[in-house]
Scaffold this active site. Structure first.
Site, PDB file in Angstrom:
ATOM      1  N   SER A 157       0.866  -1.184   0.000  1.00 24.89           N
ATOM      2  CA  SER A 157       0.000   0.000   0.000  1.00 24.89           C
ATOM      3  C   SER A 157       0.900   1.231   0.000  1.00 24.89           C
ATOM      4  CB  SER A 157      -0.854  -0.031   1.269  1.00 24.89           C
ATOM      5  OG  SER A 157      -1.274   1.255   1.639  1.00 24.89           O
ATOM      6  N   TYR A 170      -2.575  -0.261  10.262  1.00 27.59           N
ATOM      7  CA  TYR A 170      -2.527  -0.635   8.838  1.00 27.59           C
ATOM      8  C   TYR A 170      -1.200  -0.183   8.225  1.00 27.59           C
ATOM      9  CZ  TYR A 170      -4.339  -1.034   4.002  1.00 27.59           C
ATOM     10  OH  TYR A 170      -4.541  -1.358   2.679  1.00 27.59           O
TER      11      TYR A 170
HETATM   12  N1  LIG Z   1      -8.786  -0.571  -1.825  1.00 31.25           N
HETATM   13  C1  LIG Z   1      -7.659   0.152  -1.758  1.00 31.25           C
HETATM   14  O1  LIG Z   1      -7.620   1.376  -1.992  1.00 31.25           O
HETATM   15  C2  LIG Z   1      -6.372  -0.523  -1.406  1.00 31.25           C
HETATM   16  C3  LIG Z   1      -5.213   0.240  -1.480  1.00 31.25           C
HETATM   17  C4  LIG Z   1      -4.007  -0.347  -1.153  1.00 31.25           C
HETATM   18  C5  LIG Z   1      -3.973  -1.668  -0.785  1.00 31.25           C
HETATM   19  N2  LIG Z   1      -5.116  -2.390  -0.714  1.00 31.25           N
HETATM   20  C6  LIG Z   1      -4.994  -3.786  -0.311  1.00 31.25           C
HETATM   21  O2  LIG Z   1      -5.464  -4.613  -1.356  1.00 31.25           O
HETATM   22  C7  LIG Z   1      -5.945  -5.838  -0.803  1.00 31.25           C
HETATM   23  C8  LIG Z   1      -7.380  -6.060  -1.256  1.00 31.25           C
HETATM   24  O3  LIG Z   1      -8.166  -4.969  -0.798  1.00 31.25           O
HETATM   25  P1  LIG Z   1      -9.660  -4.695  -1.260  1.00 31.25           P
HETATM   26  O4  LIG Z   1      -9.869  -3.227  -1.224  1.00 31.25           O
HETATM   27  O5  LIG Z   1      -9.925  -5.437  -2.512  1.00 31.25           O
HETATM   28  O6  LIG Z   1     -10.444  -5.333  -0.026  1.00 31.25           O
HETATM   29  P2  LIG Z   1     -11.746  -6.255   0.007  1.00 31.25           P
HETATM   30  O7  LIG Z   1     -12.251  -6.218   1.412  1.00 31.25           O
HETATM   31  O8  LIG Z   1     -12.691  -5.921  -1.081  1.00 31.25           O
HETATM   32  O9  LIG Z   1     -11.136  -7.709  -0.269  1.00 31.25           O
HETATM   33  C9  LIG Z   1     -10.545  -8.504   0.699  1.00 31.25           C
HETATM   34  C10 LIG Z   1     -11.005  -9.942   0.474  1.00 31.25           C
HETATM   35  O10 LIG Z   1     -10.331 -10.760   1.417  1.00 31.25           O
HETATM   36  C11 LIG Z   1     -11.257 -11.696   1.945  1.00 31.25           C
HETATM   37  N3  LIG Z   1     -10.782 -12.103   3.258  1.00 31.25           N
HETATM   38  C12 LIG Z   1     -10.762 -11.375   4.407  1.00 31.25           C
HETATM   39  N4  LIG Z   1     -10.273 -12.106   5.402  1.00 31.25           N
HETATM   40  C13 LIG Z   1      -9.959 -13.324   4.878  1.00 31.25           C
HETATM   41  C14 LIG Z   1      -9.402 -14.507   5.405  1.00 31.25           C
HETATM   42  N5  LIG Z   1      -9.058 -14.600   6.687  1.00 31.25           N
HETATM   43  N6  LIG Z   1      -9.206 -15.537   4.576  1.00 31.25           N
HETATM   44  C15 LIG Z   1      -9.556 -15.481   3.276  1.00 31.25           C
HETATM   45  N7  LIG Z   1     -10.105 -14.388   2.716  1.00 31.25           N
HETATM   46  C16 LIG Z   1     -10.300 -13.324   3.510  1.00 31.25           C
HETATM   47  C17 LIG Z   1     -12.572 -10.958   1.993  1.00 31.25           C
HETATM   48  O11 LIG Z   1     -13.662 -11.879   2.031  1.00 31.25           O
HETATM   49  C18 LIG Z   1     -12.510 -10.150   0.701  1.00 31.25           C
HETATM   50  O12 LIG Z   1     -13.083 -10.882  -0.382  1.00 31.25           O
HETATM   51  C19 LIG Z   1      -5.776  -5.692   0.711  1.00 31.25           C
HETATM   52  O13 LIG Z   1      -4.525  -6.209   1.098  1.00 31.25           O
HETATM   53  C20 LIG Z   1      -5.772  -4.200   0.906  1.00 31.25           C
HETATM   54  O14 LIG Z   1      -5.131  -3.838   2.095  1.00 31.25           O
HETATM   55  C21 LIG Z   1      -6.322  -1.854  -1.016  1.00 31.25           C
END
Ligand SMILES: NC(=O)c1ccc[n+]([C@@H]2O[C@H](COP(=O)([O-])OP(=O)(O)OC[C@H]3O[C@@H](n4cnc5c(N)ncnc54)[C@H](O)[C@@H]3O)[C@@H](O)[C@H]2O)c1
Length: 277
Positions: A157, A170
């Site tokens: 991130s 985070y």
């Molecule tokens: N959205 C953003 O702006 C952003 C920016 C930087 C980094 N990220 C990172 O990208 C990644 C995905 O983020 P996102 O926004 O798509 O989030 P999201 O919540 O849409 O997706 C996360 C997924 O992980 C699954 N999950 C959660 N706990 C779990 C577990 N214990 N076992 C298996 N599956 C599990 C959830 O069911 C969900 O489908 C994360 O690491 C997040 O920190 C997101």
């Protein structure tokens, strides 16, 4: 020597995307499938994973939907065994589990002094252990055996580069994910398989269910002051769309990056390059 576009081709490769049913996971799973990979969507949300499997198949791709809890090695092992039984190997692991929690975020209602230790623990654990270390242990054991090597891609991130305000757990967790990415890249290359690479993508700001409350005012639907600041500090002037990750992901997953390991690639519309002035 192959220097054409086919070095990006993932035909015949087998990928697993943990958290594949999430906002970014879905975009990445679709992107890998569009480049020819067979994709296993591994998530605690099995119904959403199944829906995505159908979408990928309806577009001519190959997919599996599997229940997996990133904290539970047995469920990950079951996933790995199912994938190997179905497709014979695992070439690509995208570690897409992770996110922030409101209980670990400072606000007018919750000061840094009052954030419960267990909220910090949960966020660090979700991103570092479930989001990178534990699935890399289980799937990695299979991947080190590949004669052609493979590619692990973690999701860091902007916090991994410089901490953002309000989200101390985070930020700490994602900088640890970046550090672990470099550690594992060296460890796998030196101890097991020099062709097994480990890199990370550091996405900028993508609207998702986890950060919507920070970026959009629930009552008015307008950007919050934080949302406005982010857009003002993103030279390209918009939030990312999951499809924006695909090109970088395919590059890191494919032979196109076969001498690249241990790096963290920002996909951020210029956020990390901009000093604000
Ligand atoms: N959205 C953003 O702006 C952003 C920016 C930087 C980094 N990220 C990172 O990208 C990644 C995905 O983020 P996102 O926004 O798509 O989030 P999201 O919540 O849409 O997706 C996360 C997924 O992980 C699954 N999950 C959660 N706990 C779990 C577990 N214990 N076992 C298996 N599956 C599990 C959830 O069911 C969900 O489908 C994360 O690491 C997040 O920190 C997101």
């Amino acid at each position: 020597m192959n220097t054409g576009i086919s070095i990006f081709d993932l035909t015949g490769k087998v990928a697993v995307v943990t958290g594949g049913a999430g906002v970014l996971g879905k975009g990445m799973a679709e992107g890998l499938a569009s480049a020819g990979a067979s994709v296993a969507i591994a998530d605690v949300m099995l119904d959403k994973a199944q829906q995505l499997k159908q979408e990928i198949e309806s577009q001519g791709g190959k997919a599996l939907a599997l229940y997996m809890d990133a904290f539970n090695k047995e469920t990950i092992e079951e996933c790995a065994q199912t994938i190997v039984k179905e497709w014979g190997k695992i070439d690509i692991l995208v570690n897409g589990v992770g996110g922030n929690m409101k209980q670990a975020t400072t606000s007018p209602e919750l000061s840094f002094f009052d954030i419960p230790a267990d909220a910090f623990q949960k966020v660090v654990s979700l991103n570092l252990l479930g989001g990178a270390i534990i699935p890399s242990q289980v799937f990695g054991k299979y991947m080190v055996k590949n004669t052609e090597g493979g590619s692990i891609i973690n999701i860091a991130s902007m916090n991994a580069i410089r901490p953002l305000t309000r989200i101390p757990g985070y930020s700490a967790a994602k900088s640890a994910v970046a550090n672990f990415t470099q550690w594992l890249a060296v460890h796998f290359a030196q101890e097991y398989n020099p062709k097994l690479r480990v890199n990370a993508i550091a996405p900028g700001f993508f609207l998702s269910e986890q950060n919507r409350y920070l970026l959009i005012d629930e009552k008015t639907g307008e950007p919050t002051p934080r949302g406005k600041t982010i857009l003002a500090h993103t030279p390209m002037g918009r939030y990312g769309d999951p499809s924006d990750l695909i090109g970088t992901l395919i590059w890191l997953a494919s032979d196109a990056s076969k001498f690249v390991t241990g790096i963290i690639v920002p996909v951020d519309g210029g956020f990390s390059a901009f000093s604000g002035v």
